[in-house]
Design an enzyme around this catalytic site. Structure first.
Site, PDB file in Angstrom:
ATOM      1  N   LEU A  75     -17.719  -3.596   1.380  1.00  0.00           N
ATOM      2  CA  LEU A  75     -18.813  -2.872   0.720  1.00  0.00           C
ATOM      3  C   LEU A  75     -18.771  -3.080  -0.799  1.00  0.00           C
ATOM      4  O   LEU A  75     -19.413  -2.348  -1.549  1.00  0.00           O
ATOM      5  CB  LEU A  75     -18.742  -1.383   1.051  1.00  0.00           C
ATOM      6  CG  LEU A  75     -18.745  -1.039   2.550  1.00  0.00           C
ATOM      7  CD1 LEU A  75     -18.670   0.472   2.747  1.00  0.00           C
ATOM      8  CD2 LEU A  75     -19.972  -1.616   3.246  1.00  0.00           C
TER       9      LEU A  75
ATOM     10  N   LYS B 227     -12.445   0.294   4.050  1.00  0.00           N
ATOM     11  CA  LYS B 227     -11.603   1.466   3.841  1.00  0.00           C
ATOM     12  C   LYS B 227     -12.459   2.720   4.050  1.00  0.00           C
ATOM     13  O   LYS B 227     -13.590   2.797   3.564  1.00  0.00           O
ATOM     14  CB  LYS B 227     -11.035   1.464   2.430  1.00  0.00           C
ATOM     15  CG  LYS B 227     -10.231   2.715   2.100  1.00  0.00           C
ATOM     16  CD  LYS B 227     -10.209   2.976   0.608  1.00  0.00           C
ATOM     17  CE  LYS B 227      -9.646   4.357   0.318  1.00  0.00           C
ATOM     18  NZ  LYS B 227      -9.760   4.720  -1.099  1.00  0.00           N
TER      19      LYS B 227
ATOM     20  N   TYR C 210       0.814  -1.214   0.000  1.00  0.00           N
ATOM     21  CA  TYR C 210       0.000   0.000   0.000  1.00  0.00           C
ATOM     22  C   TYR C 210       0.852   1.271   0.000  1.00  0.00           C
ATOM     23  O   TYR C 210       0.348   2.350  -0.308  1.00  0.00           O
ATOM     24  CB  TYR C 210      -0.928   0.045   1.215  1.00  0.00           C
ATOM     25  CG  TYR C 210      -1.934  -1.074   1.311  1.00  0.00           C
ATOM     26  CD1 TYR C 210      -2.120  -1.986   0.272  1.00  0.00           C
ATOM     27  CD2 TYR C 210      -2.701  -1.234   2.462  1.00  0.00           C
ATOM     28  CE1 TYR C 210      -3.036  -3.016   0.384  1.00  0.00           C
ATOM     29  CE2 TYR C 210      -3.628  -2.250   2.570  1.00  0.00           C
ATOM     30  CZ  TYR C 210      -3.789  -3.144   1.534  1.00  0.00           C
ATOM     31  OH  TYR C 210      -4.702  -4.163   1.662  1.00  0.00           O
TER      32      TYR C 210
ATOM     33  N   ASN D  71     -19.421   4.305   9.434  1.00  0.00           N
ATOM     34  CA  ASN D  71     -19.179   2.861   9.516  1.00  0.00           C
ATOM     35  C   ASN D  71     -19.274   2.353  10.940  1.00  0.00           C
ATOM     36  O   ASN D  71     -19.813   1.271  11.198  1.00  0.00           O
ATOM     37  CB  ASN D  71     -17.800   2.529   8.936  1.00  0.00           C
ATOM     38  CG  ASN D  71     -17.736   2.669   7.425  1.00  0.00           C
ATOM     39  OD1 ASN D  71     -18.757   2.768   6.746  1.00  0.00           O
ATOM     40  ND2 ASN D  71     -16.528   2.690   6.882  1.00  0.00           N
TER      41      ASN D  71
ATOM     42  N   ILE E  57     -12.886  -4.929   7.472  1.00  0.00           N
ATOM     43  CA  ILE E  57     -11.982  -3.773   7.513  1.00  0.00           C
ATOM     44  C   ILE E  57     -12.309  -2.820   6.363  1.00  0.00           C
ATOM     45  O   ILE E  57     -11.543  -2.702   5.408  1.00  0.00           O
ATOM     46  CB  ILE E  57     -10.501  -4.208   7.468  1.00  0.00           C
ATOM     47  CG1 ILE E  57     -10.264  -5.239   6.341  1.00  0.00           C
ATOM     48  CG2 ILE E  57     -10.074  -4.803   8.803  1.00  0.00           C
ATOM     49  CD1 ILE E  57      -8.795  -5.482   6.045  1.00  0.00           C
TER      50      ILE E  57
END
Length: 268
Positions: free
Chosen positions: A182, A223, A43, A233, A221
């Site tokens: 999601l 983002k 990342y 969230n 998890i």
């Protein structure tokens, strides 16, 4: 099950590459109540994640920090060397959960996992994780490792509910950690999820994440970068889905992947 029982909803940081934004997202999440922070060597934001942890008014020992060894770094000596580099970038003395990012490229079960075992035995990492593993890869890893596999991180969302991997995890005592929970925002336009959200006066992300919270042994998890989305969230904990809601969400499963490519582990 491992300490992940205490951290069912975490913060994903994939594509959060603006250093200041990433650090601020991590700090905001931790001070709101999140305790599970996920990053990866690939990342390019481990330093920013570490800065966010350091700047948050939360003790390090309360943070469950996970990162992943890139596929190019999975040879035995490379695992050891780059794990130390991750520690330096993150500014921490240990990593709570270190993943094999994918069982591809330089991955070799004996060579790769013996390095993970060494890091575990030394206390450099608290838990061994794998990511994007199918049952055959998990079987192989369990044969090689003395340390338990704590988690398998995979794409999972209402359109890809990963029943086989969840059953395997329950049988062998590890967690499934869902990335892209999601479906890269695909769920936002789903009429079933919109209807359930309206019923509970909630957002679609809250309903979707509440579904994850209803599943035994599963963490998610998502983002999020803005304080608004991080807070929204977190509101999943306030959504109480009933059996009808859960049945309707179960019916959305169609095996759809957002992430797929030639040579993916599930295609071999």
């Amino acid at each position: 099950m491992s300490e992940l029982d205490l951290h069912r909803l975490g913060l994903g940081t994939w594509q959060n590459t603006d250093s200041d934004q990433c650090a601020e997202s991590v700090r905001t999440a931790l001070e709101l109540g999140y305790r599970n922070i996920d990053t990866a060597q690939a990342y390019g934001n481990e330093e920013a994640v570490g800065r966010g942890i350091a700047e948050a008014d939360v003790p390090r020992e309360e943070v469950f920090l996970a990162t992943k060894v890139d596929t190019a770094n999975l040879a035995h000596e490379d695992v050891l060397a780059t794990a130390e580099e991750s520690l330096d970038r993150l500014g921490v003395d240990y990593i709570d959960l270190l993943y094999v990012h994918w069982p591809t490229e330089a991955y070799d079960p004996e060579g790769t996992l013996s390095a993970f075992q060494q890091l575990y035995d030394e206390g450099t990492i608290r838990h061994v994780g794998v990511s994007n593993f199918e049952p055959e890869h998990l079987d192989e890893a369990r044969e090689v490792l003395d340390a338990p596999v704590a988690a398998n991180q995979v794409e999972m969302h209402p359109y890809l509910q990963q029943a086989e991997l969840r059953e395997y995890a329950a049988e062998h005592g590890h967690h499934v950690v869902a990335y892209s929970p999601l479906a890269r925002t695909e769920v936002l336009d789903d009429p079933v999820l919109q209807d359930i959200a309206e019923k509970h006066d909630a957002s679609v992300p809250q309903v979707t994440l509440a579904w994850f919270l209803s599943l035994e042994g599963v963490a998610a998890i998502p983002k999020a970068t803005s304080a608004e989305h991080i807070r929204d969230n977190w509101g999943a904990y306030d959504v109480d889905l009933d059996e009808e809601d859960l049945d309707r969400i179960a019916d959305l499963d169609r095996g759809h992947r957002e992430i797929d490519f030639e040579g993916a582990p599930w295609d071999n």
